[in-house]
Enzyme design. Structure first.
Site, PDB file in Angstrom:
ATOM      1  N   ARG A 434       0.828  -1.225   0.000  1.00 53.72           N
ATOM      2  CA  ARG A 434       0.000   0.000   0.000  1.00 53.72           C
ATOM      3  C   ARG A 434       0.857   1.268   0.000  1.00 53.72           C
ATOM      4  O   ARG A 434       1.957   1.297   0.533  1.00 53.72           O
ATOM      5  CB  ARG A 434      -0.966  -0.055   1.186  1.00 53.72           C
ATOM      6  N   ASP A 627     -15.410   2.858   2.896  1.00 52.49           N
ATOM      7  CA  ASP A 627     -15.152   1.450   3.229  1.00 52.49           C
ATOM      8  C   ASP A 627     -16.329   0.534   2.892  1.00 52.49           C
ATOM      9  O   ASP A 627     -16.222  -0.687   3.027  1.00 52.49           O
ATOM     10  CB  ASP A 627     -14.833   1.317   4.724  1.00 52.49           C
ATOM     11  N   LYS A 654      -6.971   0.134  -1.402  1.00 50.28           N
ATOM     12  CA  LYS A 654      -7.375  -0.327  -0.060  1.00 50.28           C
ATOM     13  C   LYS A 654      -6.699  -1.683   0.212  1.00 50.28           C
ATOM     14  O   LYS A 654      -5.730  -2.029  -0.442  1.00 50.28           O
ATOM     15  CB  LYS A 654      -8.902  -0.416   0.007  1.00 50.28           C
TER      16      LYS A 654
HETATM   17  C1  S3P Z   1      -9.581   5.306   8.134  1.00 49.61           C
HETATM   18  C2  S3P Z   1      -9.624   6.088   7.004  1.00 49.61           C
HETATM   19  C3  S3P Z   1      -9.947   5.575   5.676  1.00 49.61           C
HETATM   20  C4  S3P Z   1     -10.601   4.194   5.766  1.00 49.61           C
HETATM   21  C5  S3P Z   1      -9.891   3.278   6.715  1.00 49.61           C
HETATM   22  C6  S3P Z   1      -9.876   3.859   8.107  1.00 49.61           C
HETATM   23  C7  S3P Z   1      -9.231   5.931   9.422  1.00 49.61           C
HETATM   24  O1  S3P Z   1      -8.753   5.432   4.934  1.00 49.61           O
HETATM   25  O2  S3P Z   1     -10.657   3.601   4.481  1.00 49.61           O
HETATM   26  O3  S3P Z   1     -10.539   2.019   6.762  1.00 49.61           O
HETATM   27  O4  S3P Z   1      -9.439   5.286  10.476  1.00 49.61           O
HETATM   28  O5  S3P Z   1      -8.750   7.061   9.413  1.00 49.61           O
HETATM   29  P1  S3P Z   1      -8.190   6.640   4.005  1.00 49.61           P
HETATM   30  O6  S3P Z   1      -7.735   7.696   4.892  1.00 49.61           O
HETATM   31  O7  S3P Z   1      -7.077   5.992   3.225  1.00 49.61           O
HETATM   32  O8  S3P Z   1      -9.340   7.029   3.146  1.00 49.61           O
END
Ligand code: S3P
Length: 746
Positions: A434, A627, A654
């Site tokens: 990632r 998500d 993701k």
């Molecule tokens: C999250 C932010 C999101 C989400 C992840 C949890 C967080 O990711 O997809 O499951 O807890 O801040 P991104 O910041 O990459 O969008």
């Protein structure tokens, strides 16, 4: 020397195997390979006549020799399986013989001493000597206990040296694998140090403890009062005294190093007891308990892999069903992560309730334990964190392993960039793919020193002791993780740190910082913190995770005749995109009993089945449902008409490429799903059965479980173990409300 060739027939491929020392280990090696017919003959050498007789009688060897020279002349492989202190003498004898091209190997449990003895005897390490150590044994000993399966699924460590002939290494490696062993290669010193710590030290402790108590107890009376704990702890004090005497002398240096470190730790614990330092005791005990659980899991996984011969956990989802009842899904993942982080950095003791005991949040918890924070629990969702303050973290003993959790890695990177010590952050195969430049780049602009792996991927190497400066950062993507990372760095940076997001993302970090008494200003799309304040311990009630509830929102919507109540779900407006999208599709969802708990809005959500229709998903809802798209795609597949998603390229980075992986899965179930660079186009219709692959992505695995409610045949979902990262007991709750999904029985 004989070449290693593939097995073509039962005809032996090597000439003679000689095993010197026909005890349990040597005997099992001989017997196992004899049963494999790899050698034309297996010859045993042993000083004890009775062992030689038994070895032939029990089929351990073809024949025995009393004369070492005669046995070894013309041999292909010579296995040295004598007690470790007898090795020196044996090697000296062998050095005088004409060994031709024979490969030598041994089974000694300390490698440094064997290598040293070989060097002396042969005037330098012979290239065809491959030192080895099978980690196997049993309470029984002697050739009569030899069994062909002794090494199956046991580790065998080979410790080749620079001068070791690679063909000899391949051959010895192959022989052990033929016996079913898991072979690993390691450096001699590393082997000896690891074994000193995990095997030799515990034996030393068990022997001393029993002896120490026995000496002080007349007639051994004291043992009458010993219970199970004592029995478990001291089981290994029943091991062979002569063998252990040999091992301690052979691995003297490594044992002494481990023993000295252990003595220091024991002294520290003694002092803590002396001065009544309960905090110190609790720290040691909680860390030890977790480490022990981790170890048990490794053992359990080994057993599991043993049974399955694969680690592909398969869900079998049977078609049909409707949902009813009321459930509370596990705690919110994002809030659980943040509760540990802020609780650790706070002054005082923070109590958390409803904590998600999933692998991701536990990875964060473990990381803080590794940095010296005493954390009790989790126990039924309760966690007690003994905060160390913003400047109280300690250097962890090694890399912080964050499993599958992107949130842990990205948020921690901000925090760690500002610590006085260096850290390395690593993760599993999925996390290792990632993108991390999204945090590394702005952090570097603040003055952090961070190295990533190739192409900005993990591991992250973070250099401590840097002075960070606040900055204004305009995020190129809508990411709560990037925002949170920079705000956490901002707690330590000189001046103000302001982060502007292109669209609203989840604001749990901002809310929780305030809950801990840390000022955060929000000005439109910009969140601002400055250093110089402190966090004060708080009480956190984690609501149920709307991202986990989403599977049931879709499930009850698409399964005819359903009505379900989801209790105490977090409905923070930065997270409720899934409800808005489903409602636009015609879902029957209502919020009941709305309230605020610990700074986060919460409600019970009632959902009834409804006829869904396809929609163009409004772009402003994308970050608010980021998500939930895998399961929303399942809703789209069940809806009438076409659903179009755009502006969601974030889904490609993701836990898996969620656009591609969902499109592939839906297509193999007969659904028209066309991936686009930044989204997907799905035409609703019927869902068939078949095989789908989650690619280790928890949300994909759960989404296809939900799809089965409207499928015409069973769906087999591969690679589901990671469901445990966010939703332990998904299968239990799913079954409870009427989804027919379970682990496939083997
Ligand atoms: C999250 C932010 C999101 C989400 C992840 C949890 C967080 O990711 O997809 O499951 O807890 O801040 P991104 O910041 O990459 O969008």
């Amino acid at each position: 020397m004989a070449e290693v060739m593939p097995l073509q027939s039962d005809a032996p491929i090597f000439g003679r195997l000689v095993v010197v020392g026909l005890g349990l280990i040597g005997g099992s090696f001989a017997k196992g390979l004899r049963a494999k017919h790899l050698f034309r003959e297996v010859v045993g050498v042993d000083l004890d006549a009775e062992s030689r007789r038994l070895a032939v009688e029990l089929g351990v060897v073809d024949r025995c020799e009393t004369d070492l020279a005669a046995a070894c002349r013309g041999a292909d492989v010579i296995q040295l399986a004598v007690p470790i202190l007898a090795m020196e003498k044996l090697l000296a004898q062998l050095a005088k013989l004409e060994l031709g091209d024979a490969v030598l190997t041994d089974v000694g449990s300390a490698k440094g001493s064997v290598v040293c003895a070989a060097r002396q005897a042969f005037n330098g390490m012979p290239a065809r000597f491959v030192p080895g150590h099978p980690i196997a044994g049993s309470e029984q000993s002697g050739v009569e206990a030899a069994k062909t399966t002794l090494f199956r699924r046991h580790k065998v460590i080979l410790t080749p040296l620079e001068e070791t002939d690679s063909a000899a290494l391949v051959l010895v490696d192959r022989l052990w694998r033929e016996l079913g062993a898991d072979v690993e290669h390691m450096q001699v010193e590393h082997h000896d140090q690891v074994l000193a710590a995990t095997s030799h030290l515990p034996h030393l402790l068990a022997f001393t403890l029993v002896d120490s108590l026995a000496q002080r107890s007349e007639n051994l009376e004291i043992f009458r009062y010993a219970a199970g704990g004592f029995r478990d702890f001291t089981r290994i004090a029943g091991s062979d005294p002569v063998m252990w005497h040999d091992i301690f002398l052979a691995n003297r240096e490594a044992v002494l190093r481990t023993l000295d470190t252990f003595r220091d730790d024991l002294d520290a614990l003694r002092d803590a007891v002396d001065v009544g330092d309960g905090h110190q005791l609790l720290g040691v005990f909680t860390r030890a308990r977790v480490a022990r659980e981790h170890f048990s899991k490794i053992l359990a996984r080994r057993a599991y892999v043993d049974a399955m011969h694969s680690n592909d956990l398969i869900y079998l989802a049977n078609p049909g069903g409707s949902l009813s009842g009321r459930i509370r899904v596990p705690g919110d993942k994002s809030i659980s992560h943040r509760s540990i982080m802020l609780g650790s950095l706070a002054e005082g003791t923070t109590e958390v309730e409803g904590f998600l005991e999933g692998e991701d949040a536990l990875a964060t918890l473990q990381a803080f334990r590794d940095m010296g924070v005493v954390i009790e629990g989790p126990h039924h969702g309760r966690v007690t964190i003994h905060g160390v303050g913003l400047h109280g973290l300690k250097s962890p003993p090694g890399p912080l392993y964050l499993g599958n959790s992107g949130t842990s890695m990205r948020l921690l990177s901000g925090l760690l960039a500002a610590q006085p010590f260096d850290t390395t952050l690593t993760g599993d195969a999925s996390l290792s793919k990632r993108p991390m430049n999204r945090v590394a780049k702005p952090l570097r602009e603040m003055g952090a020193v961070i190295e990533t792996g190739p192409e900005g991927r993990p591991p992250l190497q973070i250099k401590g002791g840097q002075r960070l400066a606040g900055m204004n950062y305009e995020m190129p993507m809508a990411s709560a993780q990037v925002k949170s990372c920079l705000l956490l760095a901002g707690l330590y940076a000189v001046g103000e740190t302001a982060v502007t997001e292109p669209a609203p993302t989840r604001d749990h970090t901002e809310r929780m910082l305030r809950g801990f008494g840390y000022p955060v200003a929000v000005n439109g799309n910009t969140a601002i913190v400055e250093s110089g304040h402190k966090l004060t311990a708080s009480h956190i009630e984690v609501p149920a995770d709307i991202s986990s509830a989403a599977f049931f929102l879709v499930a009850a919507s698409i399964a005819e005749g359903s009505e379900l109540l989801l209790e105490h779900v977090g409905i923070n407006p930065t997270r409720t995109g899934v409800i808005d999208i489903l409602k636009l599709m015609g879902a029957d969802i209502s919020l009941e009993n709305q309230r605020e708990v610990g700074g986060e809005p919460v409600a019970d959500i009632r959902v009834r089945s409804a006829k869904l229709k396809g929609i163009d998903i409004p772009e402003d809802l994308v970050p608010l449902a980021i998500d939930e798209f895998p399961v929303l795609f399942v809703a789209a597949a069940c809806a009438e008409g076409r659903t179009v998603l755009r502006d969601a390229e974030e889904l490609r980075v993701k836990e898996s490429d969620r656009i591609q992986v969902m499109a592939d899965g839906l297509q193999s179930l007969g659904v028209k799903a066309e991936p686009t660079p930044d989204g997907i186009i799905i035409d609703g219709g019927s869902i068939g059965g078949g095989e789908v692959y989650s690619h280790g992505d928890h949300r994909i695995a759960m989404s296809f479980s939900v799809a089965s409610l409207r499928a015409t045949a069973p769906i087999r979902i591969h690679d589901c173990a990671n469901v445990a990262t966010s939703f332990p007991n998904f299968l239990g709750l799913a079954a409870q409300v009427g989804i027919r999904v379970a682990e496939e029985s083997k």
